[in-house]
Design a protein around this motif. Sequence first.
Motif, mmCIF file in Angstrom:
data_model
loop_
_atom_site.group_PDB
_atom_site.id
_atom_site.type_symbol
_atom_site.label_atom_id
_atom_site.label_comp_id
_atom_site.label_asym_id
_atom_site.label_seq_id
_atom_site.Cartn_x
_atom_site.Cartn_y
_atom_site.Cartn_z
ATOM 1 N N THR A 1 73.483 82.106 93.524
ATOM 2 C CA THR A 1 74.600 83.009 93.303
ATOM 3 C C THR A 1 75.473 82.719 94.467
ATOM 4 O OG1 THR A 1 73.380 84.051 95.289
ATOM 5 C CG2 THR A 1 73.365 84.769 92.820
ATOM 6 N N ALA A 2 76.931 82.966 95.276
ATOM 7 C CA ALA A 2 77.250 82.240 96.410
ATOM 8 C C ALA A 2 76.605 82.220 97.974
ATOM 9 C CB ALA A 2 78.457 83.211 97.043
ATOM 10 N N ASN A 3 75.592 83.154 98.173
ATOM 11 C CA ASN A 3 75.446 83.389 99.463
ATOM 12 C C ASN A 3 73.969 83.349 99.713
ATOM 13 O OD1 ASN A 3 77.398 84.444 100.442
ATOM 14 N ND2 ASN A 3 77.043 86.246 99.862
ATOM 15 N N THR A 4 73.527 82.843 98.942
ATOM 16 C CA THR A 4 71.714 82.197 98.830
ATOM 17 C C THR A 4 72.223 80.247 98.842
ATOM 18 O OG1 THR A 4 71.366 82.019 96.290
ATOM 19 C CG2 THR A 4 70.944 83.766 96.967
ATOM 20 N N TYR A 5 70.785 79.278 99.717
ATOM 21 C CA TYR A 5 70.811 78.943 100.444
ATOM 22 C C TYR A 5 69.510 77.968 99.841
ATOM 23 C CZ TYR A 5 74.037 80.333 103.243
ATOM 24 O OH TYR A 5 75.421 80.883 103.563
ATOM 25 N N PRO A 6 69.635 76.816 99.454
ATOM 26 C CA PRO A 6 68.375 76.543 98.335
ATOM 27 C C PRO A 6 67.434 75.429 99.576
ATOM 28 C CG PRO A 6 70.298 74.834 98.359
ATOM 29 C CD PRO A 6 71.103 75.829 99.134
ATOM 30 N N GLY A 7 66.679 74.406 99.316
ATOM 31 C CA GLY A 7 65.014 74.521 100.509
ATOM 32 C C GLY A 7 65.962 73.185 100.438
ATOM 33 N N PHE A 8 65.179 71.885 101.192
ATOM 34 C CA PHE A 8 64.828 70.769 101.249
ATOM 35 C C PHE A 8 64.282 70.203 99.882
ATOM 36 C CE2 PHE A 8 66.490 70.966 105.363
ATOM 37 C CZ PHE A 8 67.721 71.258 104.999
ATOM 38 N N VAL A 9 63.960 68.705 99.147
ATOM 39 C CA VAL A 9 63.135 68.024 98.614
ATOM 40 C C VAL A 9 62.544 67.026 99.617
ATOM 41 C CG1 VAL A 9 62.871 67.329 95.836
ATOM 42 C CG2 VAL A 9 63.932 68.655 96.482
ATOM 43 N N GLY A 10 61.099 67.300 99.416
ATOM 44 C CA GLY A 10 60.814 66.051 100.385
ATOM 45 C C GLY A 10 59.586 65.286 98.961
ATOM 46 N N ILE A 11 59.692 64.110 99.131
ATOM 47 C CA ILE A 11 59.036 62.876 98.739
ATOM 48 C C ILE A 11 58.173 62.186 99.309
ATOM 49 C CG2 ILE A 11 59.210 61.044 97.345
ATOM 50 C CD1 ILE A 11 61.661 62.016 95.909
ATOM 51 N N ASN A 12 56.399 62.158 99.472
ATOM 52 C CA ASN A 12 55.551 61.802 100.396
ATOM 53 C C ASN A 12 56.248 62.535 101.400
ATOM 54 O OD1 ASN A 12 54.360 59.925 98.099
ATOM 55 N ND2 ASN A 12 55.888 58.585 98.739
ATOM 56 N N ASN A 13 56.670 63.478 101.643
ATOM 57 C CA ASN A 13 57.032 64.386 102.913
ATOM 58 C C ASN A 13 56.899 65.772 102.740
ATOM 59 O OD1 ASN A 13 58.037 65.624 105.204
ATOM 60 N ND2 ASN A 13 60.289 64.600 104.988
ATOM 61 N N THR A 14 55.686 66.030 103.512
ATOM 62 C CA THR A 14 55.524 67.822 103.404
ATOM 63 C C THR A 14 56.978 68.706 103.887
ATOM 64 O OG1 THR A 14 53.537 67.686 105.051
ATOM 65 C CG2 THR A 14 52.809 67.687 102.925
ATOM 66 N N ASN A 15 57.262 68.031 104.858
ATOM 67 C CA ASN A 15 58.592 68.344 105.910
ATOM 68 C C ASN A 15 59.806 68.451 105.936
ATOM 69 O OD1 ASN A 15 58.749 70.586 107.620
ATOM 70 N ND2 ASN A 15 58.597 68.828 109.677
ATOM 71 N N PRO A 16 59.944 68.191 104.670
ATOM 72 C CA PRO A 16 61.105 67.531 105.100
ATOM 73 C C PRO A 16 62.343 68.087 105.508
ATOM 74 C CG PRO A 16 61.233 68.711 102.566
ATOM 75 C CD PRO A 16 59.507 68.949 103.561
ATOM 76 N N SER A 17 63.464 67.536 105.773
ATOM 77 C CA SER A 17 64.694 68.174 106.913
ATOM 78 C C SER A 17 66.323 67.390 105.894
ATOM 79 C CB SER A 17 64.875 67.213 108.223
ATOM 80 O OG SER A 17 64.551 65.767 107.685
ATOM 81 N N ALA A 18 65.752 66.933 105.222
ATOM 82 C CA ALA A 18 66.768 67.405 103.846
ATOM 83 C C ALA A 18 67.534 67.499 102.589
ATOM 84 C CB ALA A 18 67.827 65.797 104.271
ATOM 85 N N PHE A 19 67.919 67.290 102.136
ATOM 86 C CA PHE A 19 68.361 68.051 100.710
ATOM 87 C C PHE A 19 67.369 66.995 100.146
ATOM 88 C CE2 PHE A 19 72.170 70.713 102.160
ATOM 89 C CZ PHE A 19 71.993 71.654 101.932
ATOM 90 N N LEU A 20 67.372 65.692 100.218
ATOM 91 C CA LEU A 20 66.207 64.888 99.892
ATOM 92 C C LEU A 20 65.198 63.636 100.637
ATOM 93 C CD1 LEU A 20 64.642 63.867 97.426
ATOM 94 C CD2 LEU A 20 67.093 62.522 96.825
ATOM 95 N N ASP A 21 64.299 64.336 101.215
ATOM 96 C CA ASP A 21 63.638 63.502 102.240
ATOM 97 C C ASP A 21 63.320 62.795 101.842
ATOM 98 O OD1 ASP A 21 62.134 62.437 104.375
ATOM 99 O OD2 ASP A 21 62.912 64.501 105.510
ATOM 100 N N VAL A 22 63.003 61.231 101.808
ATOM 101 C CA VAL A 22 62.105 60.041 101.192
ATOM 102 C C VAL A 22 60.644 59.763 101.914
ATOM 103 C CG1 VAL A 22 61.530 58.606 99.564
ATOM 104 C CG2 VAL A 22 63.822 59.999 99.022
#
Length: 578
Positions: free
Chosen positions: A338-359
């Motif tokens: 929906t327009a007013n929802t925000y996705p979370g971040f995806v982490g690879i080898n990272n339990t606390n991602p800080s970007a949409f894809l954090d490797v």
Amino acid sequence: MKFKISNVLMILTLMCGHTFIKAQNVAINIDGSAPDPKAMLDVKSNNKGMLIPRMTTAERDNIMNPPGGLMVYDTDIKSFFYHTGVNGIWKNMLANLELPYFDNENINAAAFHIQNAEPSPTAIAGQFTASDGIGVYGNSGNIGGKFFGTTGIDVVGGGGNGGYAGKFYSPGARGVYIDINGTGEALIVDRGKTGLGTVTPQAKLHVSGPASNGDNIFLSSALFYNPVDEMKLAHWVQQSVGGAPLDSYFGMRSNHRLNIVSNNNVANPEISLIDGKVGINKIDGTYPLSVNGKTAFYEDNTYVGTLYGQSNGNLFLNSNISTNYQSRKHLILQTTETANTYPGFVGINNTNPSAFLDVQKTNDINQTAAKLGTSTFSAGNHNITSIEGGTVGGSGVLSLNSDIKADVSIAGGGGDVHIAPTQDMSGDVFISSGYFNVPVEDLGTNGGNVFIAQSGGDVLLKNPNISLSIGTDNKDHKLNVNGTIRSTELIVQSGWADYVFDKDYSLMPVDDVEKFILKNKHLPNIPTATTIQNDGLKVSEVSTKMMEKIEEMMLYIIEQNKQIKALQNEVSLLKAQK
């Protein structure tokens, strides 16, 4: 048309071979034997049968006023029918089996006796009587089945208080006990519907639970003797806390595994449940859900992808694969619906991602953090590799080894490098520019060396509309250099001044050249000092003009040489006359 009986008999005689006819009975056979004296028609054969009239259902129904006992064969239903003689009713002889009625017979005189209720309203429809009821015996004297006792089978018509429609039981509630007495807790079979615990079944099998809370509706038990323990498979209803609606449960009522199989695979059943863990094709699941094999995903009954593993330990998550380029499917992570929802971040080898894809890299610093196609990011040491996009009108940043000084290769193995190749994708390119947001004049020695085609290869700037500027922002010429240029050779393609030697070339008299120099302070057809200072020295143009002056000087010298020789000849003549 009417036939006499003699004509009919004659025809039967010709068709059937030997026929013996008497006054009151007829024999049809091939051995010439006489008919039975008690039979009106005696048909005998060891290789032929008898056919009665054959017709369709419609043809049978069209027979007007058929007499009782008329028999035909229906070719549509494939059965014999006879007419009752009442209200035009036909009966199927194979489907309507009726037992004869015996009036005034002692039912106790027969071990097996079936009697209908007509015409006596008190006649018993059927009864099994013997000293032991009914006994079915197996081999070697073993009893295969037996109903006995005073009420081994008791079927009594309804009516009256406590009347039973049927009762099957044995003394002491041993064996089978089916009590159908209208109390609601009964076995009911009503017009193809079976009810357990209900007298009004609504389905082929309708099970109604007990009224008491927590009692089993269905219970299957097996007893293990070592150790002595009982496993119970049950379906029961439990009252929730606070008087909430009743909750229904199905499962084990003791701490044993519940296995559901359909292929007799007891080693890895299709579904296995124990201690809050579910295994699919796996009997000893370690986690709340353990799946042994591929897992397919569907949406609206449409296949969308598969999750599966390999025996070598790899795990695959695949979207639906299509053979058509235009209809290929995608694997999408963390997208908004929906327009007013925000996705979370995806982490690879990272339990606390800080970007949409954090490797993140592993502890082994020689491992590559990420690879896209043949491009790798943060390989080897922990140098920062970042690609930061800007907004419209802003700027984006591509940083390679920006935190630690290290070599960076672009097309190090050969190949073309395109940076801002078209007008629609134009932009500035900075190489070894030092720190961001620092003016070039303030960089000092922060810049690094730039090597282009160090191991060989050509460097091409092919677009005729581009310019190369070194040490200056000036882009007025193809090559703009603020500083000196050193080379072992400089080749300039231009025209040349050999036109001076043409016969039609107009050579300016020396006196006119002198006058031009005195007036303009420079040679004719040569740029002024001010022009060179402002516009620069055009090597090709000036070299041609300088050669023009050199060639003109040679012409002047040749002319002067001719004049000198003429004067020398005159001097010699004058000396000779003295």
